[in-house]
Design a protein around this motif. Structure first.
Motif, PDB file in Angstrom:
ATOM      1  N   PHE A   1       3.271  -8.536   3.599  1.00  0.00           N
ATOM      2  CA  PHE A   1       2.822  -7.488   4.512  1.00  0.00           C
ATOM      3  C   PHE A   1       3.160  -6.103   3.953  1.00  0.00           C
ATOM      4  CE2 PHE A   1       3.781  -4.583   8.049  1.00  0.00           C
ATOM      5  CZ  PHE A   1       2.550  -4.570   8.685  1.00  0.00           C
ATOM      6  N   ARG A   2       4.351  -5.953   3.422  1.00  0.00           N
ATOM      7  CA  ARG A   2       4.738  -4.660   2.858  1.00  0.00           C
ATOM      8  C   ARG A   2       3.869  -4.298   1.655  1.00  0.00           C
ATOM      9  NH1 ARG A   2      11.339  -5.507   2.835  1.00  0.00           N
ATOM     10  NH2 ARG A   2      11.647  -5.389   5.108  1.00  0.00           N
ATOM     11  N   MET A   3       3.552  -5.306   0.842  1.00  0.00           N
ATOM     12  CA  MET A   3       2.720  -5.049  -0.327  1.00  0.00           C
ATOM     13  C   MET A   3       1.314  -4.615   0.081  1.00  0.00           C
ATOM     14  SD  MET A   3       1.898  -7.642  -3.480  1.00  0.00           S
ATOM     15  CE  MET A   3       3.665  -7.856  -3.745  1.00  0.00           C
ATOM     16  N   VAL A   4       0.759  -5.316   1.062  1.00  0.00           N
ATOM     17  CA  VAL A   4      -0.582  -4.959   1.543  1.00  0.00           C
ATOM     18  C   VAL A   4      -0.575  -3.562   2.151  1.00  0.00           C
ATOM     19  CG1 VAL A   4      -2.363  -5.542   3.228  1.00  0.00           C
ATOM     20  CG2 VAL A   4      -1.292  -7.347   1.862  1.00  0.00           C
ATOM     21  N   ALA A   5       0.457  -3.253   2.908  1.00  0.00           N
ATOM     22  CA  ALA A   5       0.543  -1.924   3.518  1.00  0.00           C
ATOM     23  C   ALA A   5       0.652  -0.840   2.448  1.00  0.00           C
ATOM     24  CB  ALA A   5       1.742  -1.863   4.461  1.00  0.00           C
ATOM     25  N   ALA A   6       1.454  -1.092   1.428  1.00  0.00           N
ATOM     26  CA  ALA A   6       1.595  -0.108   0.352  1.00  0.00           C
ATOM     27  C   ALA A   6       0.283   0.088  -0.393  1.00  0.00           C
ATOM     28  CB  ALA A   6       2.699  -0.543  -0.613  1.00  0.00           C
ATOM     29  N   LEU A   7      -0.427  -1.011  -0.676  1.00  0.00           N
ATOM     30  CA  LEU A   7      -1.710  -0.905  -1.368  1.00  0.00           C
ATOM     31  C   LEU A   7      -2.742  -0.171  -0.513  1.00  0.00           C
ATOM     32  CD1 LEU A   7      -1.985  -4.454  -2.998  1.00  0.00           C
ATOM     33  CD2 LEU A   7      -1.512  -2.288  -4.139  1.00  0.00           C
TER      34      LEU A   7
ATOM     35  N   ALA B   1      -5.945   4.643   0.411  1.00  0.00           N
ATOM     36  CA  ALA B   1      -6.359   5.742   1.295  1.00  0.00           C
ATOM     37  C   ALA B   1      -6.139   7.092   0.623  1.00  0.00           C
ATOM     38  CB  ALA B   1      -5.587   5.664   2.608  1.00  0.00           C
ATOM     39  N   CYS B   2      -4.968   7.280   0.003  1.00  0.00           N
ATOM     40  CA  CYS B   2      -4.702   8.537  -0.709  1.00  0.00           C
ATOM     41  C   CYS B   2      -5.670   8.724  -1.871  1.00  0.00           C
ATOM     42  CB  CYS B   2      -3.263   8.549  -1.212  1.00  0.00           C
ATOM     43  SG  CYS B   2      -2.013   8.572   0.089  1.00  0.00           S
ATOM     44  N   TRP B   3      -5.964   7.647  -2.567  1.00  0.00           N
ATOM     45  CA  TRP B   3      -6.902   7.689  -3.687  1.00  0.00           C
ATOM     46  C   TRP B   3      -8.288   8.135  -3.210  1.00  0.00           C
ATOM     47  CZ3 TRP B   3      -8.296   2.526  -6.624  1.00  0.00           C
ATOM     48  CH2 TRP B   3      -9.239   2.794  -7.620  1.00  0.00           C
ATOM     49  N   GLN B   4      -8.774   7.553  -2.106  1.00  0.00           N
ATOM     50  CA  GLN B   4     -10.098   7.897  -1.607  1.00  0.00           C
ATOM     51  C   GLN B   4     -10.147   9.346  -1.116  1.00  0.00           C
ATOM     52  OE1 GLN B   4     -12.927   5.723  -1.619  1.00  0.00           O
ATOM     53  NE2 GLN B   4     -13.806   7.760  -1.341  1.00  0.00           N
ATOM     54  N   VAL B   5      -9.090   9.786  -0.464  1.00  0.00           N
ATOM     55  CA  VAL B   5      -9.046  11.175  -0.002  1.00  0.00           C
ATOM     56  C   VAL B   5      -9.074  12.131  -1.185  1.00  0.00           C
ATOM     57  CG1 VAL B   5      -7.607  12.892   1.150  1.00  0.00           C
ATOM     58  CG2 VAL B   5      -7.907  10.633   2.180  1.00  0.00           C
ATOM     59  N   ALA B   6      -8.322  11.814  -2.254  1.00  0.00           N
ATOM     60  CA  ALA B   6      -8.312  12.660  -3.447  1.00  0.00           C
ATOM     61  C   ALA B   6      -9.699  12.727  -4.079  1.00  0.00           C
ATOM     62  CB  ALA B   6      -7.295  12.136  -4.458  1.00  0.00           C
ATOM     63  N   VAL B   7     -10.417  11.601  -4.100  1.00  0.00           N
ATOM     64  CA  VAL B   7     -11.773  11.598  -4.649  1.00  0.00           C
ATOM     65  C   VAL B   7     -12.699  12.466  -3.801  1.00  0.00           C
ATOM     66  CG1 VAL B   7     -13.788  10.124  -5.076  1.00  0.00           C
ATOM     67  CG2 VAL B   7     -11.519   9.384  -5.818  1.00  0.00           C
ATOM     68  N   TRP B   8     -12.573  12.386  -2.481  1.00  0.00           N
ATOM     69  CA  TRP B   8     -13.395  13.216  -1.603  1.00  0.00           C
ATOM     70  C   TRP B   8     -13.091  14.705  -1.779  1.00  0.00           C
ATOM     71  CZ3 TRP B   8     -12.397   9.625   3.174  1.00  0.00           C
ATOM     72  CH2 TRP B   8     -13.314   8.564   3.140  1.00  0.00           C
TER      73      TRP B   8
ATOM     74  N   GLY C   1     -13.980   6.133  -6.634  1.00  0.00           N
ATOM     75  CA  GLY C   1     -13.166   5.896  -5.456  1.00  0.00           C
ATOM     76  C   GLY C   1     -13.012   4.405  -5.170  1.00  0.00           C
ATOM     77  N   PRO C   2     -12.066   4.057  -4.299  1.00  0.00           N
ATOM     78  CA  PRO C   2     -11.885   2.652  -3.933  1.00  0.00           C
ATOM     79  C   PRO C   2     -13.143   2.016  -3.359  1.00  0.00           C
ATOM     80  CG  PRO C   2     -10.057   3.976  -3.141  1.00  0.00           C
ATOM     81  CD  PRO C   2     -11.088   4.935  -3.636  1.00  0.00           C
ATOM     82  N   VAL C   3     -13.949   2.807  -2.633  1.00  0.00           N
ATOM     83  CA  VAL C   3     -15.184   2.255  -2.063  1.00  0.00           C
ATOM     84  C   VAL C   3     -16.126   1.814  -3.174  1.00  0.00           C
ATOM     85  CG1 VAL C   3     -17.197   2.786  -0.665  1.00  0.00           C
ATOM     86  CG2 VAL C   3     -14.953   3.643   0.025  1.00  0.00           C
ATOM     87  N   ALA C   4     -16.247   2.638  -4.232  1.00  0.00           N
ATOM     88  CA  ALA C   4     -17.109   2.281  -5.360  1.00  0.00           C
ATOM     89  C   ALA C   4     -16.583   1.054  -6.091  1.00  0.00           C
ATOM     90  CB  ALA C   4     -17.225   3.465  -6.323  1.00  0.00           C
ATOM     91  N   VAL C   5     -15.259   0.945  -6.188  1.00  0.00           N
ATOM     92  CA  VAL C   5     -14.668  -0.213  -6.869  1.00  0.00           C
ATOM     93  C   VAL C   5     -14.924  -1.489  -6.067  1.00  0.00           C
ATOM     94  CG1 VAL C   5     -12.509  -1.251  -7.644  1.00  0.00           C
ATOM     95  CG2 VAL C   5     -12.909   1.182  -8.004  1.00  0.00           C
ATOM     96  N   VAL C   6     -14.750  -1.410  -4.746  1.00  0.00           N
ATOM     97  CA  VAL C   6     -15.009  -2.585  -3.902  1.00  0.00           C
ATOM     98  C   VAL C   6     -16.485  -2.965  -3.960  1.00  0.00           C
ATOM     99  CG1 VAL C   6     -14.984  -3.448  -1.538  1.00  0.00           C
ATOM    100  CG2 VAL C   6     -13.055  -2.112  -2.395  1.00  0.00           C
ATOM    101  N   SER C   7     -17.366  -1.957  -4.001  1.00  0.00           N
ATOM    102  CA  SER C   7     -18.799  -2.234  -4.126  1.00  0.00           C
ATOM    103  C   SER C   7     -19.105  -2.955  -5.431  1.00  0.00           C
ATOM    104  CB  SER C   7     -19.596  -0.928  -4.055  1.00  0.00           C
ATOM    105  OG  SER C   7     -19.411  -0.285  -2.815  1.00  0.00           O
ATOM    106  N   ALA C   8     -18.440  -2.531  -6.522  1.00  0.00           N
ATOM    107  CA  ALA C   8     -18.625  -3.214  -7.805  1.00  0.00           C
ATOM    108  C   ALA C   8     -18.118  -4.648  -7.742  1.00  0.00           C
ATOM    109  CB  ALA C   8     -17.909  -2.441  -8.914  1.00  0.00           C
ATOM    110  N   LEU C   9     -17.010  -4.853  -7.032  1.00  0.00           N
ATOM    111  CA  LEU C   9     -16.487  -6.211  -6.868  1.00  0.00           C
ATOM    112  C   LEU C   9     -17.485  -7.111  -6.148  1.00  0.00           C
ATOM    113  CD1 LEU C   9     -12.723  -5.748  -5.887  1.00  0.00           C
ATOM    114  CD2 LEU C   9     -13.592  -7.133  -7.769  1.00  0.00           C
ATOM    115  N   VAL C  10     -18.122  -6.582  -5.116  1.00  0.00           N
ATOM    116  CA  VAL C  10     -19.063  -7.379  -4.333  1.00  0.00           C
ATOM    117  C   VAL C  10     -20.355  -7.609  -5.105  1.00  0.00           C
ATOM    118  CG1 VAL C  10     -20.439  -7.432  -2.217  1.00  0.00           C
ATOM    119  CG2 VAL C  10     -18.084  -6.581  -2.159  1.00  0.00           C
TER     120      VAL C  10
END
Length: 247
Positions: free
Chosen positions: A5-11, A16-23, A34-43
């Motif tokens: 749980f702690r690991m998931v929360a930290a990630l 979130a900070c990564w996506q805000v910095a990209v915006w 951004g993380p959204v683009a990375v997740v899209s590539a994963l899918v």
């Protein structure tokens, strides 16, 4: 579960900070997606990434198995034959002092571009931490246990197998935990040097085409495989040494 749980929360916080910095700063996508683009590539590339991840996983597991076995055998020889430690151990230290990237091209030349060179590379990286930790545990057996074994007139081999090895299992567990983290490094380095498949190959191809989101997706899969393998090895070592204190 608390650790997970702690690991998931930290990630999640990092993402979130990564996506805000990209915006906010809007860097070019080929520099930092951004993380959204990375997740899209994963899918979108899940089949392509899944096939190559399975190949890398096989290399990691085989490298971990062979490397750990070699480390255990070397440590047992060091514990059973004192002369072996003085003759062979310095050679192993020299081998470990060589940079991994310097050895990788030779391994590809000797074992080819297939599975064998990657397994050998992972095994070479893994076996020394396992051998070093296990050999150290064998050398640090409680003196009272050795004295008790000598009173029973046990042979040196019986003392090694029945007293020193069980006492050194917690040290072996520590070596295996380190090896579980290092195993993916050897496999990916072997794929970087020469391969036509695997997550390392995916990273090289994505880097050449400036598909940074695909590179991040491969890195995320590799990190997930490493964490899962680390948890599995940790669970195995806890099962093998239930008497060993955690602190």
């Amino acid at each position: 579960m608390r650790l997970v749980f702690r690991m998931v929360a930290a990630l999640a916080a990092v993402a979130a900070c990564w996506q805000v910095a990209v915006w906010l700063f809007q860097p070019p996508r080929f520099i930092l997606p951004g993380p959204v683009a990375v997740v899209s590539a994963l899918v979108e590339q899940r089949q392509y990434l899944g096939v190559n991840a399975s190949i890398t996983l096989v290399e990691i597991l085989l490298g971990l198995a062979f490397g750990a076995l070699a480390g255990i055998v070397i440590a047992l020889l060091v514990g059973a034959i004192p002369a072996f430690r003085h003759v062979v151990w310095p050679l192993l230290l020299v081998l470990q002092a060589l940079p991994v990237f310097a050895i990788a091209p030779l391994l590809v030349l000797w074992f080819g571009f297939g599975l064998a060179s990657k397994v050998v590379m992972a095994s070479l990286i893994i076996f020394f931490p396992v051998a070093s930790a296990f050999a150290d545990g064998l050398q640090r057996t409680n003196r009272d246990l050795l004295d008790a074994a000598s009173l029973t007139q046990a042979t040196p081999l019986a003392t090694l197998l029945l007293v020193r090895v069980p006492s050194a299992l917690p040290s072996l567990g520590s070596g295996l935990r380190v090896a579980a983290v290092f195993a993916p490094i050897g496999a990916v380095i072997g794929e970087w040097v020469g391969s036509s498949r695997g997550l390392g190959f995916v990273m090289l191809q994505a880097n050449a085409r400036m598909q940074t989101e695909t590179m991040f997706a491969a890195l995320m899969i590799l990190a997930a495989l490493t964490v899962i393998l680390r948890f599995l090895v940790d669970a195995l070592t806890r099962r093998l040494t239930p008497w060993a204190p955690e602190t």
